[in-house]
Scaffold this motif. Structure first.
Motif, PDB file in Angstrom:
ATOM      1  N   SER A 107       0.836  -1.216   0.000  1.00  0.00           N
ATOM      2  CA  SER A 107       0.000   0.000   0.000  1.00  0.00           C
ATOM      3  C   SER A 107       0.861   1.254   0.000  1.00  0.00           C
ATOM      4  O   SER A 107       0.589   2.215  -0.739  1.00  0.00           O
ATOM      5  N   LEU A 108       1.894   1.263   0.828  1.00  0.00           N
ATOM      6  CA  LEU A 108       2.775   2.435   0.909  1.00  0.00           C
ATOM      7  C   LEU A 108       3.468   2.694  -0.427  1.00  0.00           C
ATOM      8  O   LEU A 108       3.562   3.849  -0.881  1.00  0.00           O
ATOM      9  N   LEU A 146       4.044   5.950  -5.396  1.00  0.00           N
ATOM     10  CA  LEU A 146       4.056   5.935  -6.860  1.00  0.00           C
ATOM     11  C   LEU A 146       3.016   6.887  -7.439  1.00  0.00           C
ATOM     12  O   LEU A 146       3.280   7.595  -8.426  1.00  0.00           O
ATOM     13  N   LEU A 147       1.816   6.937  -6.829  1.00  0.00           N
ATOM     14  CA  LEU A 147       0.797   7.855  -7.337  1.00  0.00           C
ATOM     15  C   LEU A 147       1.205   9.310  -7.126  1.00  0.00           C
ATOM     16  O   LEU A 147       0.917  10.167  -7.969  1.00  0.00           O
ATOM     17  N   MET A 148       1.863   9.614  -6.022  1.00  0.00           N
ATOM     18  CA  MET A 148       2.366  10.974  -5.809  1.00  0.00           C
ATOM     19  C   MET A 148       3.348  11.350  -6.917  1.00  0.00           C
ATOM     20  O   MET A 148       3.305  12.475  -7.456  1.00  0.00           O
ATOM     21  N   LEU A 149       4.204  10.426  -7.287  1.00  0.00           N
ATOM     22  CA  LEU A 149       5.161  10.680  -8.361  1.00  0.00           C
ATOM     23  C   LEU A 149       4.446  10.943  -9.679  1.00  0.00           C
ATOM     24  O   LEU A 149       4.773  11.899 -10.405  1.00  0.00           O
ATOM     25  N   VAL A 150       3.451  10.130  -9.991  1.00  0.00           N
ATOM     26  CA  VAL A 150       2.697  10.306 -11.235  1.00  0.00           C
ATOM     27  C   VAL A 150       1.962  11.645 -11.242  1.00  0.00           C
ATOM     28  O   VAL A 150       1.961  12.361 -12.255  1.00  0.00           O
ATOM     29  N   LEU A 193      -6.466  15.357  -9.621  1.00  0.00           N
ATOM     30  CA  LEU A 193      -5.445  14.312  -9.555  1.00  0.00           C
ATOM     31  C   LEU A 193      -4.554  14.492  -8.327  1.00  0.00           C
ATOM     32  O   LEU A 193      -4.209  13.519  -7.642  1.00  0.00           O
ATOM     33  N   GLN A 194      -4.179  15.713  -8.038  1.00  0.00           N
ATOM     34  CA  GLN A 194      -3.357  15.952  -6.855  1.00  0.00           C
ATOM     35  C   GLN A 194      -4.134  15.667  -5.574  1.00  0.00           C
ATOM     36  O   GLN A 194      -3.568  15.146  -4.605  1.00  0.00           O
ATOM     37  N   ALA A 195      -5.438  15.982  -5.559  1.00  0.00           N
ATOM     38  CA  ALA A 195      -6.259  15.649  -4.394  1.00  0.00           C
ATOM     39  C   ALA A 195      -6.308  14.134  -4.198  1.00  0.00           C
ATOM     40  O   ALA A 195      -6.205  13.637  -3.068  1.00  0.00           O
ATOM     41  N   MET A 196      -6.448  13.398  -5.302  1.00  0.00           N
ATOM     42  CA  MET A 196      -6.449  11.936  -5.231  1.00  0.00           C
ATOM     43  C   MET A 196      -5.126  11.421  -4.661  1.00  0.00           C
ATOM     44  O   MET A 196      -5.103  10.561  -3.758  1.00  0.00           O
ATOM     45  N   ALA A 197      -4.016  11.944  -5.179  1.00  0.00           N
ATOM     46  CA  ALA A 197      -2.700  11.467  -4.762  1.00  0.00           C
ATOM     47  C   ALA A 197      -2.421  11.796  -3.299  1.00  0.00           C
ATOM     48  O   ALA A 197      -1.877  10.972  -2.558  1.00  0.00           O
ATOM     49  N   GLN A 198      -2.783  12.996  -2.872  1.00  0.00           N
ATOM     50  CA  GLN A 198      -2.538  13.387  -1.483  1.00  0.00           C
ATOM     51  C   GLN A 198      -3.330  12.500  -0.517  1.00  0.00           C
ATOM     52  O   GLN A 198      -2.802  12.064   0.509  1.00  0.00           O
ATOM     53  N   GLY A 199      -4.595  12.251  -0.852  1.00  0.00           N
ATOM     54  CA  GLY A 199      -5.419  11.414   0.014  1.00  0.00           C
ATOM     55  C   GLY A 199      -4.913   9.990   0.082  1.00  0.00           C
ATOM     56  O   GLY A 199      -4.822   9.389   1.162  1.00  0.00           O
ATOM     57  N   LEU A 200      -4.562   9.415  -1.080  1.00  0.00           N
ATOM     58  CA  LEU A 200      -4.082   8.034  -1.088  1.00  0.00           C
ATOM     59  C   LEU A 200      -2.746   7.911  -0.353  1.00  0.00           C
ATOM     60  O   LEU A 200      -2.489   6.923   0.345  1.00  0.00           O
ATOM     61  N   MET A 201      -1.888   8.928  -0.467  1.00  0.00           N
ATOM     62  CA  MET A 201      -0.606   8.898   0.231  1.00  0.00           C
ATOM     63  C   MET A 201      -0.814   8.902   1.742  1.00  0.00           C
ATOM     64  O   MET A 201      -0.147   8.167   2.478  1.00  0.00           O
ATOM     65  N   LEU A 219      -1.584   2.895   6.708  1.00  0.00           N
ATOM     66  CA  LEU A 219      -1.609   1.432   6.619  1.00  0.00           C
ATOM     67  C   LEU A 219      -0.255   0.826   6.968  1.00  0.00           C
ATOM     68  O   LEU A 219      -0.179  -0.213   7.638  1.00  0.00           O
ATOM     69  N   ALA A 220       0.818   1.463   6.508  1.00  0.00           N
ATOM     70  CA  ALA A 220       2.149   0.956   6.822  1.00  0.00           C
ATOM     71  C   ALA A 220       2.401   0.993   8.327  1.00  0.00           C
ATOM     72  O   ALA A 220       2.971   0.049   8.899  1.00  0.00           O
ATOM     73  N   LEU A 221       1.970   2.056   8.978  1.00  0.00           N
ATOM     74  CA  LEU A 221       2.141   2.171  10.428  1.00  0.00           C
ATOM     75  C   LEU A 221       1.278   1.148  11.164  1.00  0.00           C
ATOM     76  O   LEU A 221       1.735   0.491  12.107  1.00  0.00           O
ATOM     77  N   ILE A 222       0.027   1.003  10.728  1.00  0.00           N
ATOM     78  CA  ILE A 222      -0.884   0.054  11.387  1.00  0.00           C
ATOM     79  C   ILE A 222      -0.397  -1.375  11.216  1.00  0.00           C
ATOM     80  O   ILE A 222      -0.394  -2.180  12.153  1.00  0.00           O
ATOM     81  N   GLY A 223       0.025  -1.711   9.993  1.00  0.00           N
ATOM     82  CA  GLY A 223       0.469  -3.073   9.721  1.00  0.00           C
ATOM     83  C   GLY A 223       1.733  -3.452  10.461  1.00  0.00           C
ATOM     84  O   GLY A 223       1.906  -4.608  10.859  1.00  0.00           O
ATOM     85  N   SER A 224       2.641  -2.496  10.672  1.00  0.00           N
ATOM     86  CA  SER A 224       3.924  -2.807  11.296  1.00  0.00           C
ATOM     87  C   SER A 224       3.916  -2.603  12.805  1.00  0.00           C
ATOM     88  O   SER A 224       4.617  -3.320  13.530  1.00  0.00           O
ATOM     89  N   LEU A 225       3.108  -1.666  13.311  1.00  0.00           N
ATOM     90  CA  LEU A 225       3.156  -1.338  14.741  1.00  0.00           C
ATOM     91  C   LEU A 225       1.963  -1.848  15.543  1.00  0.00           C
ATOM     92  O   LEU A 225       2.070  -1.980  16.759  1.00  0.00           O
TER      93      LEU A 225
END
Length: 417
Positions: free
Chosen positions: A292-293, A298-302, A377-385, A391-397
């Protein structure tokens, strides 16, 4: 119709019914998305009003579950399901005939209330019938069915909107509700073995809520399903404006892009079942959280580098979205089944609290999106980021440190009361 707990035919019917009930969410939101720009223009509505037809539905969906959950613990799942699907069909008719945007918003709100009954009860049925790890596997099967339903929603919605107009797209929800209601009536027996006659008493309800929300397993797995859904909702709420308005794609092409997303989600649910045969739920979620991360980065880059480049286009946007949906196919079955695992005696209330948290966050995101659509598109990318990082924090911690409770037997309980 009576089902034996060991019958493969019984389990197949259970999975079908769960898929249809859980599929009410994509049917109600995804099928509606291609019609959103058209009905906004038809009513002369503002962008904020257009987004309110989604966010009001989701807020009603989440809030109503706080009532439906204890009701289903007291009365059982079957009456709540039958009542919910009947109200859903009636509200779908009201939406299709709405004379103005205000009436449509009201109809969508009622539709959210009814959808809350059906989806909440479906998740509770999983806990009624199966122990936690087996429940995650069955949930992934039902969510594979949801993915198949979602594959058809946007193409059907786009086709009906282009050919016949947005009202016909909304009318198709009535037929879906009628089919689901008939199958529930004839093929679903009560799954709750022991009803709680005190579930609606204020003192008992408050004690149950406190017990659930203080439980570390509920906190971790509910946060997982909430963050993953919030990322998906961010994409859904912005996608039609990115692809059909900003990029000028037809609704049919937009529908095909959504099909690719749904297929990725289906693959994710199959991958979830494959992983659960080999590794623990916690490790499964840990791996998916970093997928997920990666998708968010990747979407932020795009979004920020892509416009103006020769490689930029709709499929460049969909690559990170499809990667996110692969992980979403792991997070949802594990999260939704995991958060109710410790509460077999109050699965309805636990399911309701989980559903409420998902929709509350989605409502907040919908409100934010409605005021940040200068560049969709930037709103989409910011929200998904944002939600990918969560998710990365929840999954690991969180999830990785909390094992699911186990029962002595993995066999489902009887579906007869």
């Amino acid at each position: 119709m009576s089902h034996t707990p060991t019958s493969s035919r019984s389990q197949a019917m259970t999975v079908l019914l769960l898929a249809l009930l859980l599929g009410l969410q994509p049917v109600t939101t995804d099928l509606y998305l291609p019609a959103l720009p058209a009905l906004t223009q038809s009513f002369g509505a503002s962008m904020v009003q257009a987004q309110l037809t989604l966010t009001a539905l989701l807020l009603a969906f989440g809030t109503s579950q706080l009532v439906w959950g204890p009701l289903s613990d007291k009365w059982g799942r079957r009456p709540v399901l039958l009542g919910g699907i009947a109200v859903y069909a009636a509200s779908a008719i009201a939406c299709a005939l709405a004379p103005d945007i205000e009436t449509l918003i009201a109809g969508r709100t009622l539709q959210g209330v009814a959808m809350g009954a059906c989806v909440m009860a479906a998740r509770a049925v999983i806990r009624d019938l199966y122990e936690p790890v087996q429940g995650a596997k069955v949930m992934s099967q039902a969510l594979s069915g949801l993915g198949l339903i979602a594959c058809t929603c946007v193409p059907v919605g786009g086709y009906l909107t282009d050919l016949l107009g947005w009202r016909w797209a909304l009318s198709s929800l009535v037929m879906f509700a009628a089919l689901t209601g008939v199958l529930i009536y004839f093929y679903f027996d009560e799954s709750l073995k022991q009803r709680n006659p005190h579930a609606l008493q204020a003192k008992t309800l408050w004690a149950s809520v406190k017990h659930i929300v203080r439980n570390p397993t509920f906190q971790a797995y509910s946060a997982l399903s909430t963050a993953s859904f919030a990322g998906l909702f961010t994409f859904l709420a912005t996608s039609s404006f990115v692809f059909t308005q900003s990029m000028g794609l037809s609704k049919t092409v937009y529908g095909l892009l959504m099909v690719s997303m749904s297929l990725s989600y289906i693959v994710g649910t199959f991958f979830c079942r494959w992983l659960l045969l080999r590794i623990s739920v916690q490790t499964c979620v840990f791996v998916a959280s970093f997928v997920s991360l990666f998708a968010g980065l990747l979407l932020m880059l795009v979004a920020y580098v892509g416009p103006g480049q020769s490689w930029f286009g709709a499929w460049a946007i969909m690559v990170p979205i499809n990667i996110f949906l692969l992980a979403h196919g792991v997070h949802q079955p594990c999260g939704q089944s995991g958060c109710i695992a410790p509460f077999p005696e109050m699965a309805g209330t636990a399911s309701a609290l989980n559903g409420f948290s998902m929709m509350l966050v989605a409502f907040a995101m919908g409100t934010w999106i409605g005021t940040h659509m200068t560049d969709p598109l930037q709103a989409m990318a910011q929200g998904l980021m944002l939600w990918s990082a969560c998710l990365a924090l929840i999954g690991s911690l969180a999830v990785r440190r909390i094992p699911l409770p186990r029962m002595t037997s993995s066999a489902p309980k009887s579906t007869t009361p």
